[in-house]
Write an enzyme that holds these catalytic residues in place. Sequence first.
Site, PDB file in Angstrom:
ATOM      1  N   SER A 142      20.623  38.627  66.816  1.00 39.37           N
ATOM      2  CA  SER A 142      20.854  37.804  68.000  1.00 39.37           C
ATOM      3  C   SER A 142      20.014  38.314  69.166  1.00 39.37           C
ATOM      4  O   SER A 142      19.338  39.343  69.074  1.00 39.37           O
ATOM      5  CB  SER A 142      22.339  37.815  68.357  1.00 39.37           C
ATOM      6  OG  SER A 142      22.755  39.138  68.681  1.00 39.37           O
ATOM      7  N   TYR A 143      20.087  37.591  70.279  1.00 37.38           N
ATOM      8  CA  TYR A 143      19.275  37.936  71.454  1.00 37.38           C
ATOM      9  C   TYR A 143      19.568  39.374  71.886  1.00 37.38           C
ATOM     10  O   TYR A 143      20.731  39.730  72.117  1.00 37.38           O
ATOM     11  CB  TYR A 143      19.581  36.973  72.602  1.00 37.38           C
ATOM     12  CG  TYR A 143      18.661  37.123  73.775  1.00 37.38           C
ATOM     13  CD1 TYR A 143      17.286  36.957  73.616  1.00 37.38           C
ATOM     14  CD2 TYR A 143      19.148  37.432  75.039  1.00 37.38           C
ATOM     15  CE1 TYR A 143      16.430  37.093  74.689  1.00 37.38           C
ATOM     16  CE2 TYR A 143      18.297  37.565  76.122  1.00 37.38           C
ATOM     17  CZ  TYR A 143      16.930  37.399  75.933  1.00 37.38           C
ATOM     18  OH  TYR A 143      16.077  37.550  76.997  1.00 37.38           O
ATOM     19  N   PRO A 144      18.527  40.219  71.985  1.00 37.20           N
ATOM     20  CA  PRO A 144      18.775  41.651  72.185  1.00 37.20           C
ATOM     21  C   PRO A 144      18.940  42.095  73.629  1.00 37.20           C
ATOM     22  O   PRO A 144      19.098  43.282  73.879  1.00 37.20           O
ATOM     23  CB  PRO A 144      17.524  42.287  71.568  1.00 37.20           C
ATOM     24  CG  PRO A 144      16.448  41.290  71.807  1.00 37.20           C
ATOM     25  CD  PRO A 144      17.101  39.940  71.712  1.00 37.20           C
TER      26      PRO A 144
END
Length: 749
Positions: free
Chosen positions: A335-337
Amino acid sequence: MAGRPRQCKILNVAEKNDAARELSKIMSKGRAQRREGLSKYNKIYEFDYHILGKDCKMVMTSVSGHLMHMDFILAYKNWNNCSPVALFSAAVKKSCPENYLPIKRTLEKEIRGCDHLILWTDGDREGENIAEEIVIVCTQVKSRIKIHRARFSEITHQSITRACDGLGPLNYSISNAVNARQELDLRIGCAFTRFQTMRLRKTFPNVLADQLISYGPCQFPTLGFVVERYKQVQAFISEQFFKIKVSHDTTDGKVEFSWKRIRVFNHTVCLVLYQICLENPTARVSSVSSKPRSKWRPLPLDTVELEKQASRKLRISAKDTMNIAEKLYTQGYISYPRTETNKFPDSFDLSAIVRDQTQDPDWGAFASQLLVQGPTPRQGNKTDNAHPPIHPTKYSRGLQGNEKRLYEYVVRHFLACCSQDAKGQETTVEIEIAGEKFTAHGLMITARNYLDVFPYDRWSAKIIPVYQPNSTFQPTSIEMAEGETTPPPLLQEADLIALMEKHGIGTDATHAEHIETIKSRHYVGVQADGAFVPGELGMGLVEGYDSMGHELSKPKLRAALEANLKGICEGRRTKEEVVSEGIGKYKDVFVNANQQAHKLEEALAKYFGPPQPIAATADSEESVLSEAVRTCPFCKQAELVVKRKRSGGFMLSCLGYPECRCVQFFPDIVANVKPDSSQMCDTCEPQPVRKLLFTFKSGCIPPYVSLEHTGCSTCDNLLLVDLHFPRIKTTTATNANHPSGGGGDGRRG
């Protein structure tokens, strides 16, 4: 017969080409057609898709991060063209750099035939600002284009579908926070960088002649943390201490008992107590207690924790960690880090993510068992209301190197946080010897739980034999030991990130960048063990500013700004308020630092030797003496400032030289002149126009004129009529009285 209605066409723009490719692949089910754009790095993908309640022709392309760059107008880019203090009020603009013009032209070309624009940039502050930059470019070509913002946290079919169903408006408050930060960082950073670099190159030419001595409002407090810890270590004075140790050998092993006093710093006191114990060495068990112990599973993973743990456990730098995480994200693996969230929402489908991992030969069995028990994540208390904690989004076995190691860490961390705490039973035995108390602890692990999948944490069992209360035994040894106190350790990268987060320096998205900057500038070095140590230049800069009484190396100023930027995001502050307040605070510090510049040199002299005196300005060079007086009435872009003429005396000159040759020469009766910020001219245009405070030479003016006079040199009759000041004018290119505007190296701070 009516013609067939034209199919709705939508331009979609992602933040990176990789993201555009993956989004197109998922939305088209692998059937997207690729073609070239005007930028060879940013491809165009076309496919059909049902969105906005109808079948549409989708055109997907990308930018490469920020499309626009904020900078000063041309007149202020020449370092020798203006005083650094003028940068606090100089005109700035956002424009597309030349190397990004092909991307800009692609957007301009593609938007012409489209009915809608969907923005697929990342969901953090920078992504919102990049989205606004895309909107600016597209609306300049097609002002009535319908704009939609897609919000997603992972590049998966489910997340993209939700984003398409929930298209909304751009959040201009968040984008304005980025614009405010960019402007303040530009003004503050360039002003201090030019001041430091130009002055210290002259005073320490043998060491710093070719050095760019940069300053940044985040970079300097980051350096300050390193210097402060280093100085603590250097100033630490070890102190000898003494303690009593007791051991007992049993058939179950050796038991070490610790003194409850821990240690004492007086040798005689310890010796007396030790001798008393030796005189009556029988140990009596005063108490035996047992209680359950837990080792907590990790919290859901946010950006700061990922950076810290990758640095500590995997020995991957924060910068490399984020680069790898971004790549894994755009490839659809995680997922978006960039997230501040460490709690999963109740509606989050954890079981589906766990199920994806059951096929792995290393942790698949654990994942299968977790599915049977049901994932129950430990929850933190932070959320950015934008992105969930970092988690795997699909299974992979094809990764290599650090990409594989970081992906594995994310997976194992996710499974661990969804598992149960490790359980154990701790036994504590307390004994007395001649009135002195000692304790020993044993641990029996009863359920490893999350430890079975998370090898980065360790919890070791410690066997202790059974002791009965009030029983006695003879210790195997009673010893008096000595040692020395040790200083705190030097900062490692993970420690530095933790300090930056604690004090509000930068954001989770910029910590790694600031650390890399102080390394690349040689303000700090990194030892073989990963510890940060300040370099001579870094030490000198911090010590110099500290000696002036400023807290530039402390987090207070920047933390206040970060809080104000958050206020813009939340709608409590405006961009204009925050920028004005920030400029005011830092400008006061800057002016004072200029007045005490010798203290900077004194601090650096300890490392580089005596500074050289600064030579007087050569006759062939101009000398900028003031902040901006007004906007040039001729070019209406650059500012007019007071400068010294080659032949001596003063003039008012446009910083747009040589493009603009506006100038007003002051007569030789002027001994000194400077802008008076408290008095403005209400007559001249364009506003604002500062009046000038003139000091005249004694005996050279009529008796009715004061030696000091404040007035506007453009319209004040006393100056123009009585004292015969020449009027402002534009000169020809051959006018020898106007100094060259060149001579600078064109660098930006």
